[in-house]
Design a protein around this motif. Structure first.
Motif, mmCIF file in Angstrom:
data_model
loop_
_atom_site.group_PDB
_atom_site.id
_atom_site.type_symbol
_atom_site.label_atom_id
_atom_site.label_comp_id
_atom_site.label_asym_id
_atom_site.label_seq_id
_atom_site.Cartn_x
_atom_site.Cartn_y
_atom_site.Cartn_z
ATOM 1 N N LYS A 66 -28.470 -59.400 -89.241
ATOM 2 C CA LYS A 66 -29.119 -58.548 -88.529
ATOM 3 C C LYS A 66 -30.945 -58.032 -88.581
ATOM 4 N N ASP A 105 -41.090 -47.106 -82.802
ATOM 5 C CA ASP A 105 -39.544 -47.007 -83.831
ATOM 6 C C ASP A 105 -39.237 -47.545 -84.408
ATOM 7 N N TYR A 125 -36.603 -50.755 -84.379
ATOM 8 C CA TYR A 125 -35.626 -51.385 -83.816
ATOM 9 C C TYR A 125 -34.119 -52.361 -84.924
ATOM 10 N N GLU A 126 -33.269 -53.398 -83.673
ATOM 11 C CA GLU A 126 -32.354 -53.910 -84.847
ATOM 12 C C GLU A 126 -31.870 -55.230 -83.994
ATOM 13 N N ALA A 127 -32.245 -56.390 -84.179
ATOM 14 C CA ALA A 127 -32.837 -57.788 -83.561
ATOM 15 C C ALA A 127 -31.074 -58.083 -84.147
ATOM 16 N N THR A 181 -31.667 -60.377 -77.922
ATOM 17 C CA THR A 181 -31.166 -58.638 -77.651
ATOM 18 C C THR A 181 -32.536 -57.953 -78.796
ATOM 19 N N ILE A 182 -32.554 -56.815 -78.234
ATOM 20 C CA ILE A 182 -32.876 -55.805 -79.007
ATOM 21 C C ILE A 182 -32.845 -54.159 -78.721
ATOM 22 N N GLN A 183 -32.796 -53.686 -79.443
ATOM 23 C CA GLN A 183 -32.466 -51.988 -79.397
ATOM 24 C C GLN A 183 -32.562 -51.376 -80.017
ATOM 25 N N LYS A 184 -33.064 -49.498 -79.346
ATOM 26 C CA LYS A 184 -33.589 -49.417 -80.645
ATOM 27 C C LYS A 184 -32.404 -48.596 -81.102
ATOM 28 N N ALA A 214 -30.181 -45.419 -82.972
ATOM 29 C CA ALA A 214 -30.044 -44.390 -82.145
ATOM 30 C C ALA A 214 -30.644 -42.694 -82.956
#
Length: 361
Positions: A224, A236, A238-240, A259-262, A264
């Motif tokens: 990751k 923020d 983020y993680e990919a 594909t990226i997401q913050k 939690a």
């Protein structure tokens, strides 16, 4: 260069000696034993010479002294796990007109005196050894008229060390890479846009089950990537995910969408400047409940994701700003080394670099 010799005792009874070039070391004096010394007496002397077997970093932050300047010294990276630390950091020293930030590299030693329980912190001249020449040259190649911040190094395939950093262009930071051993005919410095938007992208770092930052004698594949961005108006984290079969540099260099997401635990405040060491994530945040300005926090990776962040507390944080923490482990020390920058009073001016010991969570 001025001398900066002093002794302080931030960790119980264990003093720290921060010397400019060469630290004085206590000698056990075994060679001075009289011939008629008993075996029992010899054992006692040997034990006394090694009574502080395990080193400890101080639990209160210590200014890194000669590495700092009257300008801003921030955003460091520790490329290798070793008692001799090649510290890459960002500074605006020497740029009196433009005050732009460039990356530089300095070398320091953390040595534990077993006989007296003293932590010896020395400016080191080993940085100028031939084996560090190509690494130092790589750092120098990142210099430009723009700002360079947030360095992060890792070992790519075939033992090629890569330095990631963020460079400002037209008021926006994006992630760049520089290779220690670039291929003939290949671009040396590359620009990598992750979110493909006009937002700041900074502080890249990696983690994975078999990946620990700095312990990379042979390359291990991160799973990751973590970074920070102000895509939604404030910073923020983020993680990919890095696809199987791709190296980090291949992942960054590809122009296809990722594909990226913050994470939690992000808040409505700024959660910024992340760094991962093993299963430990450290970062800076101005979220409510801190001690003032930006504070340092940590979170741990579990099977259910990252835990709720915990403030490092008043011994490490202050009412001022604490920026970009980085973590490493040193041989024969019971706790971990954390280096960060702060504009708290008592430094040389602006932001200074500090070191402190944190538990092995």
């Amino acid at each position: 260069m001025k001398s900066n010799n002093h002794t302080i005792k931030p960790f119980g009874d264990f003093p720290v000696r921060n010397l400019e070039i060469l630290a004085f070391r206590y000698e056990c004096g075994i060679t001075k034993l009289k011939k008629n010394l008993s075996l029992f007496g010899l054992l006692i002397l040997l034990f006394a010479c090694d009574k502080f077997n395990t080193g400890q970093f101080p639990e209160n932050p210590v200014n890194l002294g000669e590495l700092n300047s009257s300008f801003d010294d921030i955003n460091s990276d520790i490329p290798f796990v070793n008692h001799e630390v090649q510290l890459v950091f960002s500074t605006n020293r020497g740029n009196n007109q433009s005050l732009d930030f460039n990356l530089i590299v300095s070398s320091i030693d953390f040595n534990w005196d077993r006989s007296d329980g003293i932590l010896l912190v020395n400016s080191s001249n080993k940085l100028f050894d031939a084996k560090f020449q190509s690494f130092r040259d790589m750092v120098r190649r990142t210099e430009s008229p723009a700002h360079e911040k947030g360095p992060y190094s890792f070992l790519e395939s075939e033992g090629n060390r890569v330095l990631l950093f963020s460079r400002e262009n037209d008021g926006v930071y994006s992630i760049f890479s520089e290779q220690e051993k670039p291929s003939i005919g290949a671009r040396i410095t590359q620009n990598h846009q992750i979110l493909n938007e006009k937002s700041n992208e900074m502080y890249p770092c990696f983690y994975g089950e078999d990946f620990i930052k700095g312990i990379d004698i042979t390359p291990s594949r991160p799973e990751k990537m973590i970074f920070s961005s102000d895509k939604d108006g404030k910073f923020d984290i983020y993680e990919a995910a890095i696809p199987v079969g791709q190296s980090p540099l291949q992942f960054l260099s590809q122009s296809n969408s990722k594909t990226i997401q913050k994470l939690a635990f992000n808040t409505s405040s700024n959660d910024h400047m992340p760094f991962v060491y093993g299963d430990l994530l450290v970062f800076s945040s101005d979220r409510p409940g801190g001690f003032g300005g930006y504070d340092l926090y940590y979170s741990q990776k579990t099977a259910n994701g990252w835990t709720v962040p915990i403030n490092f507390g008043p011994k490490i944080n202050s009412e001022f700003d604490e920026y970009r923490p980085v973590v490493s482990e040193q041989p024969e020390f019971s706790n971990r080394l954390m280096i960060f920058s702060s504009n708290r009073p008592g430094g040389l001016g602006g932001f200074d670099l500090y070191f402190v010991g944190i538990p092995k969570f």
